[in-house]
Design a protein around this motif. Structure first.
Motif, short mmCIF file in Angstrom:
data_model
loop_
_atom_site.label_atom_id
_atom_site.label_comp_id
_atom_site.label_asym_id
_atom_site.label_seq_id
_atom_site.Cartn_x
_atom_site.Cartn_y
_atom_site.Cartn_z
N GLU A 82 -28.44 44.58 40.01
CA GLU A 82 -27.38 43.64 40.42
C GLU A 82 -26.61 43.14 39.20
O GLU A 82 -25.37 43.03 39.23
N ALA A 83 -27.34 42.84 38.11
CA ALA A 83 -26.68 42.35 36.89
C ALA A 83 -25.75 43.41 36.32
O ALA A 83 -24.63 43.11 35.89
N VAL A 84 -26.20 44.66 36.34
CA VAL A 84 -25.36 45.77 35.83
C VAL A 84 -24.10 45.91 36.70
O VAL A 84 -23.00 46.06 36.18
N GLU A 85 -24.29 45.83 38.03
CA GLU A 85 -23.14 45.95 38.95
C GLU A 85 -22.13 44.84 38.68
O GLU A 85 -20.92 45.09 38.61
N ASP A 86 -22.63 43.60 38.51
CA ASP A 86 -21.72 42.46 38.29
C ASP A 86 -20.89 42.66 37.03
O ASP A 86 -19.66 42.48 37.04
N ILE A 87 -21.56 43.03 35.96
CA ILE A 87 -20.83 43.16 34.67
C ILE A 87 -19.86 44.34 34.73
O ILE A 87 -18.77 44.29 34.17
#
Length: 1543
Positions: A807-812
């Motif tokens: 999720e963190a990778v997708e957000d960034i």
């Protein structure tokens, strides 16, 4: 492709910026070129496919003539090795290539037998390529050898291989011409056997191979001595024979070890070792036969001879395994087979010694144990090879268990020596030997895993198949088949052999299925499937004969069984040959120096354990004969202590070197440091002290950040997998992951330092910190899991951490893409599309979750979305190039989804050619999308470049065309289901159209175009409805029949429903607008039919091609029933329309049926497409209260008009309530308990309402007083359910619940609405540009710009003001000055009204201002209008301030903000007024009056000017009066607080 992947993963770690950019760009270029090359190759292959067989044949004939030339050169002693060629290298090349040739020929045979020209061509090409390598290797061996005869033999045998191969390909070509011809198939098989024989001859010509063959021949010759009927009588005494047997056994065991060692060395070493082994075998065999002569009983002699035969077989297998390994040392299974063969020789020798020798008590057991320990010692000699398939944690368990057994056994040895219990002593020695072998195996495997897991080592990669599994299965099946056909085997042995065959063939078939799903080689995919079928069929035939044999053990049945084993053995051997292709082999690990150093403590402990155990057993052997010898006891105790200490140090060494733990700790420290750095950067950003990086551009930093985040994303799954069950990979993956965080932080801080927007800065830093923290959580979870598959309690934490990281990778990535697309940087998007294209060629997961239809539906949706976005990009390229970035991002997302679904669709498509076509078309679309995205980026950078615009439009058209090609490929795959998708889309459009028609009818505006009655349309409606019933039958039957029938039925039904809705609409219009309720009833009836048809088409699409008992078939049948019911209902409605006595009743019946169907949909588990708010839900429940009241009234009045009205109202009220109820219940913030309550009361309310309508229907038929009394009871039940629903909606909102009717809430909503409308007006102003004027000499053209800037600042200020008013109003509610539910409703209501009207006035005034500004800059309005509008904004702002001040605390924060915002509006308005007045004044100055010179003309000019002045004065007076009247009228409606300040 591997090179591109490795390059991309290394880019973020390169510290030199210029080199990193260059490397990244080269990797991208290479990836693009590879993708284009792949597409071109596929097209070329489609065009040139049939020519491949001829091409291969020509190539092989050329090779044959080259070998002929080499033979002539060899004869003339002129054959010289080429540069880089040596005997050892060429010999190894020839050995490994021989396997490739065998494997590709197996593929060739399979494809030719199936008559598949396409794949036969590929296999022929691969065979020719392998033969070229073989010919080069054969020439190299011949030129490097010193023996001219050996050279000639090698070249001769290689030429035979070429001739045989040419003949084989020729026969394959003939077999393709007549695919089913048995004779050509037989010829093909015979030629293949001849080629296989030639290949073996070629390999046997290698140096060292002949010596091994001679040794094998010698063993075979010697073993013939065992076949004689009677053994010769003994020539030596029993003691001498026994001593000789022991001595020759030890020598043979030692020779076996030497063969194992030599097979890893040079060919000359193997020649010597195999020669010595055959001599030692000869001597041992003679000693064994001598011993057999001493046996007293015939049975004992048979047993001895049987054991000698076993040793002979084991020795032959050992030499064959050594030969195989020396030919191809890189073969994955060869080393395992060799080690197993050596162990088998030792075991069979031990069995014979135990049987034959009568030594002193306990001596045999000790000797056997010593031989076993000697055999396993070799496991520690090759630390860079796996010993078994145990995992690290299995090794620890094995060490713990075996050490426990060893401890007990050593205590037993000592105890039994004292008591003289020899049998128990023997058992303890056997147990100790087994435990020591287990410990050595576990230590060897653990040391391998420790070495491999060192980050500096290169981990091996799992191959497509496990050749060891295939080889073991082949061996086990052959042994079992021998036992099956052995005349001496008992029924239990036959059943045991049958079980072994079934178990191994089943395992082979599963392995083939997995391999076929993983491989991307289409020929190999087919071959694995075909081989599995052959193995399964021959096993089934063998099982039949075994069943017959089990019933009757006759010679005839045994013979049938023997015949049936031959095809199975042949099929398994062919499969094993094919699986040994180097293409499928695993890549072995390469252990680094650090890895070897880590292994050393384990090796030392294991060797010490083996040495001390050997001494211990030797000591125990002498003690058991002479237990009264005290010095020997002390020696035994010493050895026992040494064994215990070495096992303790072994356990400690294995535990200390646990793979991945050290790396996890260092990675955790690394990421913690990175988190501290990002926190420092955040503090600097907050205090505006973040130094900008001037050494690199923003674009380069964004590229760096994107590539780093992508690489981190790629590593999440591998780390998660390693942490859950691959300890040896954990260190590698964790180190790789941590390595990217330093470049991540540097790039992220660099990007942030270049940004000017503070909010954007904080977003980047926060998201980077979130990613680092989620990685830290992942590392802690991975360390805890440690790669132990049995530590299941840690697996949930690992999965959760992986999800958070994703999720963190997708957000960034979303933030990066948005930031990049704003400035036209599209590199990341292009890379995403290229990556999605590359994934299309990867192997497919073995078991896709859905069917082709599911993937087809999804692909159609994404393809159409891409086409729509491409069209939009064409439009925006002209009107608004700034928006292209977002659209390009949308294309990227849609294509990524399309590629994932395309890969699955290609895998599930039948036949395979369609799958191939789908994949190719999706890849071509990918190229189109890349070009489109690149052009969008270029146009954003230079928005006015006309050439780029034209290119973008061309690219968008190309994408649209390629989308249509993808859709046509899908349609070819499943024409019927594609037609269903198209029909469903058409029907949904019809339903939307009918909803619009209902709105017109309800408003009383649906009129007939000419004078016609309903009767004119009745017949047409009935006829079309009946045609639709026929289409329904065709649809249901089409699901079970072919795709063509289904396509026809879907198209026909879509056409008929279109006709039906058209005639029903005409019929409804002919009823006349004076009877809207009947019109609505009729249109609702056809809408129900359309809805049912949509459900039926969907069910048909899912059921297409499924079995009759499949659940989707039952859904299809129920959908068909609903369809028929709704068509029947339509027919009844049509007949009742003109009958005033029954049409109300009919409408009510139709409504009840419709509500029941709506309830069924509501109760299904399918989640709604979108969610809604609790307020919206409550608003919809009010309609039910009104409808209930109408229903009760209609029941009491029994008038048909009331009944029709009730039916229409009820249908809409219940439908709206059910839709919003489900949407509100499925909101992500609603708890599971509240959701279930909402759904339960939604159902209860609907069932209660159905009962109420049915009661109304009953009252119509039997209007008695009692029945009318029942209406009240039913309505109370509905009212109760509605109350529960409202309470549930309040629970959904929680503590934030507000009453939508509360004036205070309306005030806040209005304020926010006003703010929104002002912002919209401001955006409109943003887009305005001053009109173009012709250039003039010395004029400054700044007036329009001034107006626009001033108007923009007013719009911004009023927006802030209204938002501040909203905050102030919320503060008043919080302070209790305005009641949440007002006690003094009138007073607070009045205040709220004042606030609302003030906010509305601000919004309206700002909107007027924008229009005036627009008109002014376009030259359509005067400056006076602009001034007036600006003053109006100022006045309405003052009113809003007064309205807020009435109740507010003057010193509060919100009031202070409100005052500032008000001042900003006033200031902006004043600026605008000044600018406009100045412009008007300047214009007045410029208007020079031309005075006429003639007298009369001059008088006339004066009179005209005076007249105009008087007219203007009169108009001014009238305008003032009008303004006063308007204000007086408005004054009446203002609340008291505002009136005082009105002056």
């Amino acid at each position: 492709i591997k090179m591109v992947t490795s390059t991309k993963s290394s880019v973020p770690t390169v510290t030199d910026q210029a080199a990193a950019m260059q490397l990244g760009q080269c990797a991208k270029n290479l990836a693009t070129c590879l993708a284009e090359l792949r597409t071109s190759v596929q097209k070329a292959h489609e065009a040139c496919g049939p020519m491949e067989i001829d091409s291969a044949l020509t190539a092989i004939q050329t090779l044959r003539s080259e070998l002929q030339d080499a033979m002539l050169a060899a004869v003339n002693a002129q054959l010289k090795p080429l540069p880089g060629e040596s005997l050892e290298k060429c010999a190894q090349d020839l050995g490994s290539t021989s396997k490739s040739v065998g494997s590709s020929m197996a593929q060739l045979l399979t494809c030719a037998a199936q008559g598949n020209e396409h794949y036969t061509g590929i296999a022929a090409r691969e065979t020719a390529q392998a033969l070229r390598t073989l010919a080069q290797a054969a020439r190299g061996v011949a030129s490097s050898t010193t023996d001219p005869k050996a050279a000639a033999a090698m070249l001769d045998s290689a030429r035979d291989v070429m001739e045989g191969s040419a003949l084989l390909i020729h026969e394959a070509k003939q077999a393709l011409i007549s695919p089913g011809d048995a004779e050509s198939q037989q010829r093909l098989a015979q030629v293949a056997k001849a080629v296989s024989h030639s290949l073996n001859n070629c390999v046997n010509c290698l140096p060292g191979q002949k010596d091994v063959d001679m040794a094998l021949k010698s063993i075979g010759e010697a073993s013939k001595k065992l076949l004689i009927e009677t053994m010769p009588s003994a020539s030596k005494s029993f003691q001498e024979a026994q001593s000789e047997l022991n001595q020759t056994a030890a020598e043979l065991n030692q020779s076996a070890g030497e063969v194992v060692h030599a097979s890893r060395g040079s060919s000359s070493q193997l020649a010597v070792a195999s020669g010595k082994f055959s001599e030692d075998f000869d001597e041992f065999l003679d000693a064994g036969i001598e011993m057999a002569g001493h046996t007293q009983k015939k049975d004992d002699q048979v047993q001895v001879i049987g054991n000698l035969k076993n040793i002979s077989m084991a020795s032959s297998k050992l030499l064959l395994a050594a030969k195989s390994l020396s030919v191809d040392p890189a073969a994955a299974n060869a080393k395992h087979l060799l080690a197993a063969a050596a162990r088998a020789v030792t075991d069979s020798i031990n069995q014979l010694i135990t049987l034959c020798t009568q030594q002193a008590p306990g001596q045999n057991e000790c000797d056997n144990a010593l031989r076993e320990l000697e055999a396993v010692r070799g496991m520690l000699d090759n630390p860079n090879e796996p010993v078994s398939d145990l995992s690290y944690f299995d090794c620890i368990e094995s060490v713990m268990e075996n050490s426990k057994v060893l401890g007990e056994s050593m205590a037993g040895i000592s105890q039994n020596c004292k008591t003289g219990d020899v049998p128990a002593f023997g058992d303890c020695v056997g147990s100790a030997s087994k435990a020591l072998c287990g410990l050595t195996e576990a230590a060897g495997q653990a040391s391998y895993l420790v070495g491999v897991s060192d980050p500096n080592s290169q981990a091996g990669h799992q191959g497509l198949v496990d050749p060891i599994q295939f080889a073991k299965a082949n061996q086990a099946i052959q042994m079992a088949c021998q036992n099956l056909v052995d005349p001496g085997s008992s029924p239990s042995q036959v059943l045991s052999a049958a079980t072994i065959v079934a178990k191994h063939t089943s395992a082979l078939c599963n392995a083939c299925r997995l391999a076929s799903s993983k491989t991307t080689n289409p020929v190999a995919k087919r071959h694995f499937v075909q081989s599995a079928k052959e193995v399964a069929n021959s096993t089934a035939n063998l099982v039949k004969t075994i069943k017959a044999l089990d019933g009757d053990f006759s010679d005839e049945n045994r013979n049938k069984c023997r015949v049936a084993t031959a095809p199975l053995i042949e099929a398994v051997e062919n499969l094993t040959t094919f699986a040994s292709n180097p293409e499928f082999a695993s890549i072995p690990a390469q252990i680094s120096r650090e890895g070897f150093a880590a292994q050393e403590p384990i090796h030392q402990s294991a060797r010490s354990m083996l040495d001390s155990s050997t001494y211990l057993l030797k000591t125990a052997r002498s003690l058991v004969i002479n237990p009264k010898d005290p010095p020997t006891w002390s020696v035994l105790a010493g050895h026992s202590r040494t064994v215990s200490d070495s096992i303790k140090s072994l356990i400690t060494a294995i535990r200390d070197k646990a793979p991945g733990q050290r790396e996890c700790d260092s990675s955790i420290d690394n990421i913690n440091k990175c988190i501290r750095d990002i926190e420092q950067a955040s503090l600097a950003a907050v205090s505006q002290n973040l130094a900008s990086r001037d050494d690199i551009s923003l674009e380069a930093l964004q590229e760096q950040l994107t590539s780093t985040v992508q690489e981190i994303g790629h590593l999440i799954d591998p780390v998660s997998t390693a942490a859950r069950g691959e300890a040896s990979q954990l260190g590698h993956k964790v180190t790789q992951l941590a390595r990217y965080f330093e470049p991540l932080i540097m790039a992220s801080v660099g990007v942030t330092s270049k940004l000017r927007d503070h909010q954007q800065q904080m977003t980047f830093l926060d998201q980077t910190k979130t990613l680092a923290e989620s990685a830290l959580q992942m590392l802690y979870a991975a360390k805890e899991g440690g790669g132990n598959p049995k530590a299941s309690h840690t697996h949930d934490a690992i999965e959760e951490a992986a999800q958070l990281m994703n999720e963190a990778v997708e957000d960034i990535m979303v933030t990066l893409n948005e930031a990049a697309s704003e400035v036209g940087m599209v590199g990341g998007m292009v890379e995403s599309i290229a990556e999605a294209m590359a994934k299309l060629d990867e192997g497919t997961p073995p078991l896709p979750d859905g069917s082709f239809v599911d993937y087809q539906t999804s692909m159609v949706k994404h393809s159409k979305a891409i086409a729509v976005t491409a069209q939009e990009m064409m439009t925006k390229s002209v009107t608004c190039p700034d928006e292209l970035g977002g659209l390009a991002s949308q294309v990227t997302v849609d294509y990524s989804q399309l590629a994932v679904q395309g890969r699955l669709a290609a895998h599930t498509a039948e036949p395979e050619e369609i799958g191939f076509q789908i994949k190719t078309r999706v890849q071509e679309l990918g190229h189109g999308c890349i070009f489109l995205v690149q052009k969008a980026g270029a146009l954003q950078i230079t928005p006015s470049d006309g050439f780029t615009k034209r290119e973008l439009i061309q690219c968008a058209r190309a994408v649209t065309e390629k989308v249509s090609l993808v859709l046509s490929a899908l349609q070819t795959g499943n024409k019927g289901t594609q037609a269903c998708i198209t029909a469903a889309s058409a029907v949904s459009g019809i339903i939307a159209d009918l909803d619009t028609t209902i709105m017109f009818a309800s408003a009383g505006t649906l009129n007939a175009e000419n004078d016609e009655s309903f009767a004119d349309h009745r017949e047409n409606i009935l006829k079309t409805a009946k045609a639709l019933v026929e289409d329904t039958k065709m649809l249901v039957s089409g699901a079970a029949s072919g795709q063509d029938r289904l396509a026809q039925a879907a198209q026909s039904s879509a056409k008929t429903i279109t006709q039906l809705t058209d005639v029903v609409k005409l019929g409804a219009a002919s009823i006349g607008a004076d009877d809207p309720e009947t019109q609505v009833v009729l249109i609702n009836a056809v809408k129900d039919v359309a809805k049912a048809l949509a459900e039926l088409i969907s069910a048909t699409k899912c059921a297409a091609g499924k079995a009759a008992d499949d659940p989707s078939m039952y859904q299809l049948k129920s959908a068909a029933k609903v369809m028929v019911t709704n068509v029947t209902s339509l027919l009844k409605t049509v007949k009742a329309v003109e009958d005033e006595a029954t049409r109300g009743t009919r409408a009510l019946e139709a409504t009840i049926e419709c509500i029941k169907q709506e309830l069924t949909v509501f109760q299904s588990r399918d989640a709604p497409n979108k969610t809604t708010t609790p307020e919206e839900f409550i608003r919809m429940t009010k309609g039910i209260t009104m409808a209930t009241a109408k229903a009760v009234a209609a029941g009491n009045s029994a008038r048909q008009e009331d009944i029709i009205h009730t039916a229409n109202l009820s249908r809409k009220a219940i439908s709206d309530m059910l839709t919003t109820c489900k949407q509100a219940a499925y909101h992500p913030e609603v708890s599971e308990e509240v959701k279930n309550r909402a759904l339960m009361f939604g159902s209860e309310c609907t069932t209660g309402y159905i009962d109420l309508l049915e009661q109304v229907l009953f009252v119509l038929q039997k209007p008695t007083g009692d029945q009318k009394q029942q209406l009240a009871t039913c309505s109370k039940r509905v009212a109760g359910a509605v109350t529960e629903l409202i309470q549930t909606a309040e629970a959904m909102k929680g503590s934030e619940w507000v009453d939508p009717e509360d004036p205070t809430v309306i005030a806040e909503t209005e304020l926010l609405g006003a703010a929104a409308s002002i912002e919209a007006a401001a955006k409109k102003l943003e887009q305005l540009k001053p009109r173009a004027k012709p250039k003039q000499a010395d004029e400054t053209l700044n007036f329009e710009e001034q107006i626009l800037e001033a108007a923009k600042s007013i719009a911004a200020a009023t927006s802030a003001l209204v938002k501040s008013a909203s905050a102030a109003q919320r503060e008043l509610v919080a302070q209790g000055k305005v009641g949440l539910i007002p006690a003094n409703a009138v007073d607070d209501g009045q205040w709220s009204q004042g606030l609302i009207s003030a906010a509305r006035m601000v919004a309206a005034a700002t909107s007027n201002l924008c229009e005036a500004a627009n008109a002014s800059v376009q030259g359509h309005a005067s400056e006076e209008k602009l001034i007036s509008s600006a003053k109006q904004v100022a006045a309405s702002t003052a009113q809003l301030l007064v309205a807020c001040k009435v109740k507010a605390d003057q010193d509060s924060e919100a009031m202070r903000r409100l005052q500032i915002a008000g001042n900003a509006v006033k200031k902006a308005s004043d600026n605008l007024v000044r600018a406009a007045q100045k412009a008007a004044f300047d214009k007045a100055d410029e208007a020079n009056v031309v005075v006429k010179t003639k007298f009369v003309g001059g008088i006339a000019q004066i009179i005209a000017a005076q007249e105009e002045m008087l007219r203007k004065e009169r108009e001014l007076e009238e305008a003032r009066k009008k303004l006063a009247q308007i204000r007086q009228q408005q004054y009446k409606f203002l609340p008291t607080e505002l009136r005082e300040d009105d002056n």
